[in-house]
Every structure is written in structure tokens, then in C-alpha cells.
Write a protein that holds these residues in place. Sequence first.
Motif, PDB file in Angstrom:
ATOM      1  N   HIS B 112       0.842  -1.193   0.000  1.00 34.12           N
ATOM      2  CA  HIS B 112       0.000   0.000   0.000  1.00 34.12           C
ATOM      3  C   HIS B 112       0.882   1.251   0.000  1.00 34.12           C
ATOM      4  O   HIS B 112       1.717   1.428   0.874  1.00 34.12           O
ATOM      5  CB  HIS B 112      -0.905   0.007   1.222  1.00 34.12           C
ATOM      6  N   GLU B 116      -4.367   6.588  -3.910  1.00 28.25           N
ATOM      7  CA  GLU B 116      -5.602   7.375  -3.999  1.00 28.25           C
ATOM      8  C   GLU B 116      -5.412   8.715  -3.304  1.00 28.25           C
ATOM      9  O   GLU B 116      -5.925   9.742  -3.756  1.00 28.25           O
ATOM     10  CB  GLU B 116      -6.768   6.589  -3.391  1.00 28.25           C
ATOM     11  N   LYS B 117      -4.685   8.717  -2.196  1.00 26.20           N
ATOM     12  CA  LYS B 117      -4.399   9.972  -1.502  1.00 26.20           C
ATOM     13  C   LYS B 117      -3.456  10.828  -2.354  1.00 26.20           C
ATOM     14  O   LYS B 117      -3.665  12.041  -2.487  1.00 26.20           O
ATOM     15  CB  LYS B 117      -3.762   9.662  -0.147  1.00 26.20           C
ATOM     16  N   GLU B 120      -5.091  12.818  -5.011  1.00 30.48           N
ATOM     17  CA  GLU B 120      -5.763  14.070  -4.637  1.00 30.48           C
ATOM     18  C   GLU B 120      -4.795  15.243  -4.604  1.00 30.48           C
ATOM     19  O   GLU B 120      -5.212  16.392  -4.589  1.00 30.48           O
ATOM     20  CB  GLU B 120      -6.417  13.913  -3.251  1.00 30.48           C
ATOM     21  N   GLU B 121      -3.513  14.956  -4.539  1.00 31.08           N
ATOM     22  CA  GLU B 121      -2.507  16.015  -4.471  1.00 31.08           C
ATOM     23  C   GLU B 121      -1.951  16.363  -5.847  1.00 31.08           C
ATOM     24  O   GLU B 121      -1.202  17.317  -5.979  1.00 31.08           O
ATOM     25  CB  GLU B 121      -1.342  15.582  -3.566  1.00 31.08           C
ATOM     26  N   TYR B 405     -13.768   6.200  -9.975  1.00 31.69           N
ATOM     27  CA  TYR B 405     -14.770   7.116  -9.445  1.00 31.69           C
ATOM     28  C   TYR B 405     -14.069   8.422  -9.139  1.00 31.69           C
ATOM     29  O   TYR B 405     -13.194   8.486  -8.282  1.00 31.69           O
ATOM     30  CB  TYR B 405     -15.415   6.534  -8.189  1.00 31.69           C
ATOM     31  N   VAL B 407     -14.356  12.502  -8.181  1.00 30.85           N
ATOM     32  CA  VAL B 407     -15.160  13.619  -7.689  1.00 30.85           C
ATOM     33  C   VAL B 407     -14.344  14.875  -7.917  1.00 30.85           C
ATOM     34  O   VAL B 407     -13.171  14.938  -7.535  1.00 30.85           O
ATOM     35  CB  VAL B 407     -15.487  13.465  -6.192  1.00 30.85           C
ATOM     36  N   SER B 408     -14.960  15.868  -8.570  1.00 35.80           N
ATOM     37  CA  SER B 408     -14.264  17.123  -8.808  1.00 35.80           C
ATOM     38  C   SER B 408     -14.978  18.235  -8.055  1.00 35.80           C
ATOM     39  O   SER B 408     -16.203  18.289  -8.015  1.00 35.80           O
ATOM     40  CB  SER B 408     -14.254  17.438 -10.306  1.00 35.80           C
ATOM     41  N   ASP B 409     -14.199  19.121  -7.444  1.00 35.91           N
ATOM     42  CA  ASP B 409     -14.799  20.271  -6.770  1.00 35.91           C
ATOM     43  C   ASP B 409     -14.555  21.548  -7.564  1.00 35.91           C
ATOM     44  O   ASP B 409     -14.660  22.644  -7.033  1.00 35.91           O
ATOM     45  CB  ASP B 409     -14.261  20.405  -5.341  1.00 35.91           C
ATOM     46  N   TYR B 415     -10.943  15.917  -6.345  1.00 34.47           N
ATOM     47  CA  TYR B 415     -11.265  15.975  -4.922  1.00 34.47           C
ATOM     48  C   TYR B 415     -11.149  14.584  -4.310  1.00 34.47           C
ATOM     49  O   TYR B 415     -10.690  14.414  -3.196  1.00 34.47           O
ATOM     50  CB  TYR B 415     -12.672  16.528  -4.724  1.00 34.47           C
ATOM     51  N   ARG B 416     -11.592  13.593  -5.072  1.00 32.97           N
ATOM     52  CA  ARG B 416     -11.448  12.212  -4.623  1.00 32.97           C
ATOM     53  C   ARG B 416     -11.256  11.376  -5.864  1.00 32.97           C
ATOM     54  O   ARG B 416     -11.988  11.529  -6.857  1.00 32.97           O
ATOM     55  CB  ARG B 416     -12.708  11.774  -3.876  1.00 32.97           C
ATOM     56  N   HIS B 418     -11.054   7.395  -6.742  1.00 37.74           N
ATOM     57  CA  HIS B 418     -11.115   6.021  -6.253  1.00 37.74           C
ATOM     58  C   HIS B 418     -10.991   5.097  -7.448  1.00 37.74           C
ATOM     59  O   HIS B 418     -11.686   5.262  -8.443  1.00 37.74           O
ATOM     60  CB  HIS B 418     -12.441   5.783  -5.523  1.00 37.74           C
ATOM     61  N   ARG B 458      -2.745  -0.678  -4.016  1.00 36.06           N
ATOM     62  CA  ARG B 458      -2.741   0.720  -4.468  1.00 36.06           C
ATOM     63  C   ARG B 458      -1.933   1.614  -3.540  1.00 36.06           C
ATOM     64  O   ARG B 458      -2.447   2.450  -2.854  1.00 36.06           O
ATOM     65  CB  ARG B 458      -4.162   1.236  -4.596  1.00 36.06           C
TER      66      ARG B 458
END
Lengths: 171, 458
Positions: B112, B116-117, B120-121, B405, B407-409, B415-416, B418, B458
Motif C-alpha cells: 500500500h 488514492e491519496k 488528490e494532491e 470514481y 469527484v471534482s470540486d 477531490y477524490r 477512487h 494501491r
Amino acid sequence: MSALSPPVASASADILPEVPRLPDRLVDQLAFPQRDTYLRMVAAFRDAGFESCADLCAVDYLTHPGRTLPDGVQAQRFEVVVNLLSLSMRQRVRIRVQVPEADPVVDSLVDIYPGTDAMEREAFDMVGIIFAGHPDLTRILMPEEWEGHPLRKDYGVGRVPVQFKEAPGPR
Amino acid sequence: MSEREDEISDADKRRHAEEKALIAETSEGAQELLPRGTTAATDLRREVGAVLRLPEGNYVDPSDIDIERRDDQTMIINMGPQHPSTHGVLRLMLELDGETVLRTKPVIGYLHTGMEKTGEELTYVQGCTNVTRMDYLAPLHNELVFSLATEALLDVEVPPRAVWIRMLMAELNRVSSHLMWMATNGMDLGSTSMMIYGFREREMVLTFFEKTTGVRMNHNYIRPGGVAADLPDGWLDDIEVICDTVLARTFEYDELLTGQPIFRERTEAVGNLSAEEALALSVTGPILRSTGVPWDLRRSMPYLAYDKLDFDVIVGTYGDNFDRYSVRLNEIRESIKMIRQIADMMPPGDYRVQDRKVTPPPRARIDESMEALIHHFKIFTEGFRVPEGEVYVAIESPRGELGCYLVSDGTSKPYRMHIRGPSFVNLQVLPVLLRGGLMADAVAVISSVDPVMGEVDR
């Protein structure tokens, strides 16, 4: 082949019509049930021919509270997102459940879709959602004694010091 | 004499303490398979039957399952994470009664790296470099699913040539991934020739990748908006050679393995899976198809331009190791069939969308145009902004449904992000496949699931 039940003619559109929905370009339905109707809704979709749960994940909306939600849905910090797949009808539905920060508990889907076992463990490990009724809710990717849930937005990135270069000498 | 005894017992004590410390250091606590004595009867039934919780529940009768074994009759052994045939750092805890496997629990997470984290960066432009490292045997599929998700949020349509190049590369990658699987599967079953042959053929495909993308793995070739570069000169000849050679060699594999009595003995009726179990456990890809379910996203929910291709969806009958082998072997042939059609129908035109907000300008333009320079600078520092929204896109990777998956802000970073890794989900069938089988078959069964740990963890 026997595993694919015959297509149920668009029966899924009538499932729990009181649950608010939003139109979506890619999935057939995008539903926003409350936590108490969540399990009932997923079970109804399963009975309507959605044989498989493709994906389950959790999102922490801490720093992005103003997202688009249908009327009547109260935005909460966490969201559990479930993507169901119907092989017989070639359809996808997405179910998004709001989960409050104070009580991050959601019913587990393991009884309906055994395949969500690992996905719920991952959501618990990464975002800290507690799935009530999950038989083995332990961390899956992080070590057992790890503190915190890394995919939360308030999780301190870099809080564990990592030494990339040789330690500075005595002088 | 007594002095010597003291010495030995001292050394023993030290070794004992060291062992204890080592066990404490490497323990995964509750993630591990617990002894029978400390497991509740319902959990035991579930672990033994694995999918007992199926709603229909007809095929595994809970009362049929014998959980009346005592701890002293069985033994829990640990396999991995450093085991040569667990394909990376997969750790299995197996409960054995003699040679028979009773319960299995995969313990994962050793690889790991928080991708995924990390996702986001990173901006959407940088995101492909990140996701391509997940499933390192099918990197182009990872890039493809991430790019498709980003494009769905952006509502950008890529030019036809980019679509067909993507398809060509994805199918070549499927061939190389399945060849790699043939190689490792052969090795796990003791056929070292197959290992060398599989790697040899895979290298041909990787050489073409290197020529096109610049690297053998982790290409960052498929990007939001198209692909990074056009196909190299003479690509048609290269494709021709790859198709001819690999197709001819698959028939050599037939001679080497398919009809081979030892191979068949070791694979037929080993690790059986029913279609109901597979669907309940969300299994996809060759494992699902080997049980007889004709589910292939390229056919059932076409993306890119797969609806314009003529190909067969390969299905098995029994869902055993041999079916999984033959499904993958025949998928290589189907992919070659597709690659030939793609080569014939490859349209001319742009290989990326000519939208300066998404695609960087060509290098030559930067020297002459201020605007091009600004766009270039903006894209590579800040990235492009993606409208608010969320999207789930799935494609058929060599291992099954690979989903993203996003997610955009509204900013230039997801934003996320997955990734639904097919290996991660498919790994859940191991307890079902191994149950009641022999320990000696465990390695073959693990291999037939084809887990790629980079994607699992991942």
C-alpha cells in the motif's frame, strides 16, 4: 448463463420512488436514499435484477460541502457511494448515502452482496465509516495498529516524519 | 557440564525472545486468520463456506459444513508475503487438515502506497503518471480509465484517431498482460519453458510500447484529451510482425500445455467456481467468463469504438483452472483479431483534442506564440480546471472491470479519486477456490486468479 435472471422490464425505475434522484449522463439512476432506507433500496435493486455490486467507496466532503444534491437531502460530511451493475439489463445505478460525522455508521451490504466484504473494509480503513453488521470490520490496507483514516481530508499528510536523505552529521 | 547447559538455555532464551519480538513486529492482529477456538461459529461457517450469505443460499447448506474440528486437528500456516509464487506480496493464511485446505484468508496491504491519496494532491495532468503504476502489467488501461473519467467530467470528445490509438494500445496491453500471466502460470505449474516463452513474446509488445511511448512500462501515454504522441513511423509493420508471431506462438502453447496430460491433471476440476458465486462476490473479467457468464464490458457496455469491431467473447463452462487458462489464451487470439481490424481501420487526423485548455501546445509553437507559452505554462503548473461533478467510468482491463470514481470540486486536482481495482475484488474468491482443495494446488489457484498486488494495495 443460469446466473443471469431474465430482464425485468424497467422495474428498477419504480423502486422506492420517494427516494430523491438526480439525472446523470452515464448511469441509469442516481439515487440518494437516507441511511434507514439504504439497505431496503439496495435489496430492492438486487431483486430487480442488479446481480452484482461493482464498487463501493466512501468520500469525505469536509472541504467541499456545497456539492449538488437533490431537494430534501441534507449534505453530511461523509458519503458512501455504491455502484450496482445489472448484467441482464446492462444497466448501472449509483446510490449515494449521506453519513454524518458524529455517527459514521451505515448498514453493511455483505448480506446482500458478499462481494462488498473487502470494499467495506477498505472504506472503513481509509475513511473510517463503520458498517453495522459487517462480519469482519478490520483494517485491510493499513497495519492493524495504525491511527487515523488516511483518506479523510483532515488527516495530516506528512505527520509521520520520513527521512529521505542521510541524517545530518554531528557537525 | 552444568555450565554448558546454562549456556545453551541462555542462547535458547535469547532466540525465543527474538522470535517473540519478531512475531509481535510482523503481526497483523485481527486481520489474520484466527484459530478455531477464538472464532465464533457463525464466522467460522462464513469463512468455511465463504459465500454462505448468498440470498438464495441453496447451493451451500450451512448445516452441511463441518465446523466440528478442534484446534489440535488443524494447523494454520502462513504463506507469503515473501513467497515466490504469490505474485508480489500477497500473504495467505491457510488452515489445513493434513493436505486439505479448510479456511483461507488473504492478508493484503504490504504494497500500500496511498495512491488514492496521492491522486488528490496531483493535477489531472499529473494524475496519469500516478494511476499507471497501480496495475503495472496493464498500465495503459489504468491511464485509459482515468482519462475517460476526466474527459467525462470535462465533457470533451477526443478525435477519432486518438480513440483508435487508445484501442490499439489497450488491446496490445491485454496481449502482453495475458502473455505475462501465461508465463507465470506456467512457472507456477512447473513449466519453465512456458515462462521463458511468455516473457519472450511479451518483450515484443513491450518493445513496440517503448518505440511509441518511450518507456516499457508506466507509460503516461494515454492522457486526458487524447494520447501523448502519434504512432511511430512503420507502426503497421511492427503490428503485423507482433500479430503474426504471437498468434503462431499461441498454437505452440497449445502443443506445450493445452493437450499436455500433466498440465490438464493439475488444472482440470481444480479451484471450481460457480457463476452464482462469482456474481455474488462481484468477480469480473476472465474469472467470471470462465464460469460461463458472457460479460465483457467491451461488448456489453461498449466504450471507445469497440462496437465497431468484430470479436468474440470467450466463455468457459466449469469455472476451473483450466477454463481460466483457456479463456485467457483465447482472449490473446481475439485481441490479435481486434488489433488487425484496428490497424485496417485506423483513421487519419489528430491524436489529441485541439483544445488549448486541455492539451499543451506543440513544442514549436511555444517559441513563436506568447499565448501558446502561457497555455503551456498554465497546463504544466496549475493544470486545467475540471467542472464540479462526480463520475464512475468502467472499462474491461485484462483482469476485469477497472473502474474510476472521480469527484471534482471545480479545481485542477481531483477531490477524490477512487480506483476499483479488479484484482482487489477478485481476490475475494480465493477462499472459495481453495476450500476443500489440496495445498499443492494452492499455488496454481492463486496464479489462475491473476492478482497484481500493485493494484490490490494501491
